[in-house]
Design an enzyme around this catalytic site. Structure first.
Site, short mmCIF file in Angstrom:
data_model
loop_
_atom_site.label_atom_id
_atom_site.label_comp_id
_atom_site.label_asym_id
_atom_site.label_seq_id
_atom_site.Cartn_x
_atom_site.Cartn_y
_atom_site.Cartn_z
N ARG A 42 0.48 -6.19 11.41
CA ARG A 42 0.10 -5.17 12.39
C ARG A 42 -0.24 -5.77 13.76
NH1 ARG A 42 -4.29 -0.35 11.44
NH2 ARG A 42 -2.67 0.36 10.00
N ARG A 89 0.84 -1.19 0.00
CA ARG A 89 0.00 0.00 0.00
C ARG A 89 0.88 1.25 0.00
NH1 ARG A 89 -4.89 -1.83 4.18
NH2 ARG A 89 -5.38 -3.75 3.03
N GLU A 143 -7.15 -0.51 14.64
CA GLU A 143 -7.74 -1.57 13.82
C GLU A 143 -6.76 -2.71 13.56
OE1 GLU A 143 -8.42 -2.32 9.18
OE2 GLU A 143 -8.88 -0.28 9.84
N ARG A 154 1.78 1.41 10.28
CA ARG A 154 1.30 1.82 8.95
C ARG A 154 2.50 1.81 8.00
NH1 ARG A 154 -3.37 4.74 7.58
NH2 ARG A 154 -3.73 5.29 9.76
N SER A 179 -10.59 -5.98 9.47
CA SER A 179 -11.80 -5.46 8.84
C SER A 179 -12.50 -6.64 8.19
CB SER A 179 -11.46 -4.42 7.77
OG SER A 179 -11.11 -3.19 8.34
#
Length: 428
Positions: A385, A258, A345, A273, A348
């Protein structure tokens, strides 16, 4: 792509969804107009083609004297059919363009608003407390010789890293634990491609407003995936699936990429991140009638994982304005990160209803024998993460970290990660 029958029969529902997302509802009227033009053009084409076919029979049966005049008329009809076909194709393309700009219709009950308007469904476990000043995950990772950001930046730039020693082992243990759980629940494991074609990326809804987050290789016209959801959604594109035995469940293990283009200066410390990470993603093809129940099952399996790892977390119902374009509903699970004094988070889980399947032409055969689009769902079962929450939650005053009992079999029985200070070599 949304259901054109829903668009035609209940445009107000589609407009409500657009408003809930904070999107322009005028595109609904544009799509309706394009749909009417498309249907009209198709009717004209089919009428003329039927006339052409019927006239062709007359030409064959005509006498030698009658044929020249009839052939001239047949040629006129052929030109008309060709023009009508071109108009129908143009109208179809216009409708597809308009309808592709409408995001998935949100499910009734999804909270309205933006990122801050989520609804907390439940909070599980106790927040960890310490009788010492807790270290953040990067400080712990460096003490353990588990995370090396400096060399990651040297090799690849900002937001890249090395997982080293017990850090690499810890991630592999986490992924293997998740894979075992997935196998227990009937998932077929796949190691997926991380480069996909534009039509697959577009079909899953990742080339919309967040296209700048995606890495593109122009010379090959391929995209690096930010989740194996993309490849898994494309796996059965243009196929008719047999769902008689229940949902098809896949667990995709892949490296993910990403650009994080919209997060400049945000969460730059550590591995929270980053541009590259590993993930085990659950992906399901199911009868749309069972999609909401399957969504709940995916969340339950995620909660089993987090509970087994001894993490404190909450489950939230994400607001409509914070949903991705393909999700009709999304539940996030956020773990408590002690040094940030905040939930972050970790998973998801999205119910994409038939949105992706319509774009990718993935269908199943119903009880009546007709084909219909399947529903697709996706959800994270483990990712890099998670190490952030595991390290910070289970840290000890001396910088060691207690390994959650459920992870120990995947680390050869290791019960504690012990500090092993990295000594940079000269010039590093």
């Amino acid at each position: 792509m949304i259901d054109p029958v829903l668009l035609r029969n209940d445009p107000d529902a589609v407009k409500r969804s657009q408003r809930a997302r904070g999107n322009d509802e005028a595109v609904v009227d544009q799509a309706l107009a394009a749909d009417a033009s498309r249907r009209s053009a198709l009717t004209e084409f089919e009428t003329l083609r039927a006339e052409q076919n019927e006239f062709g029979k007359q030409v064959k049966a005509a006498s030698k004297e009658e044929k020249p005049a009839l052939i001239a008329r047949a040629q006129e009809l052929a030109a008309s059919v060709k023009a009508a076909d071109a108009r129908a194709k143009e109208a179809e393309a216009a409708f597809e363009d308009a309808s592709m700009r409408i995001e998935n219709v949100v499910i009734d009950g999804v909270p309205q608003g933006g990122e801050e308007n989520f609804v907390t469904l439940r909070t599980v476990g106790e927040k960890p407390t310490f009788d010492f000043e807790p270290r953040d995950h990067l400080a712990l990772g460096e003490l353990l010789g588990a995370i090396d950001m400096e060399r990651g930046a040297k090799v690849s730039g900002a937001r890249f890293y090395f997982l080293r020693g017990v850090g690499a082992r810890l991630e592999l243990a986490l992924m293997n634990m998740a894979l075992d759980r997935a196998l227990q629940h009937g998932f077929t494991p796949l190691i997926t491609p991380t480069l996909v074609k534009p039509e697959v990326m577009r079909g899953t809804g990742f080339l919309g407003e967040h296209a700048d987050e995606v890495y593109h290789l122009p010379a090959d016209d391929l995209f690096l995936t930010g989740t194996s959801e993309v490849a898994l959604a494309g796996y059965h594109a243009d196929e008719i699936l047999d769902l008689a035995g229940g949902p098809l469940r896949y667990a995709g293990w892949s490296t993910c990429y990403r650009r994080e283009a919209g997060s400049h200066g945000k969460d730059t410390r550590g591995i929270l991140r980053v541009h590259q990470f590993n993930k085990l993603e659950m992906f399901v093809y199911t009868d749309p009638a069972d999609a909401e129940a399957e969504h709940d099952r995916l969340v339950a399996w995620q909660e089993e994982m987090l509970g087994a790892l001894g993490l404190h977390y909450r489950v939230i119902d994400v607001a409509a304005g914070d949903l991705g374009s393909s999700a009709a509903r999304k539940f996030d699970i956020e773990a408590w990160v002690p040094t940030q004094d905040a939930y972050r988070e970790l998973t998801s889980t999205s119910n994409c209803t038939t949105f992706q399947a319509r774009r990718l032409a993935t269908r199943f055969r119903t009880e009546t024998g007709k084909t219909a689009p399947v529903a697709t769902l996706n959800g994270t079962l483990a990712t890099t993460r998670w190490l952030v929450a595991i390290l910070e939650t289970h840290q000890q005053a001396d910088g060691s970290v207690i390994v959650p009992e459920a992870l120990r079999p995947y680390l050869g029985g290791l019960e504690r990660l012990v500090p092993e200070r990295l000594v940079p070599e000269k010039g590093i």
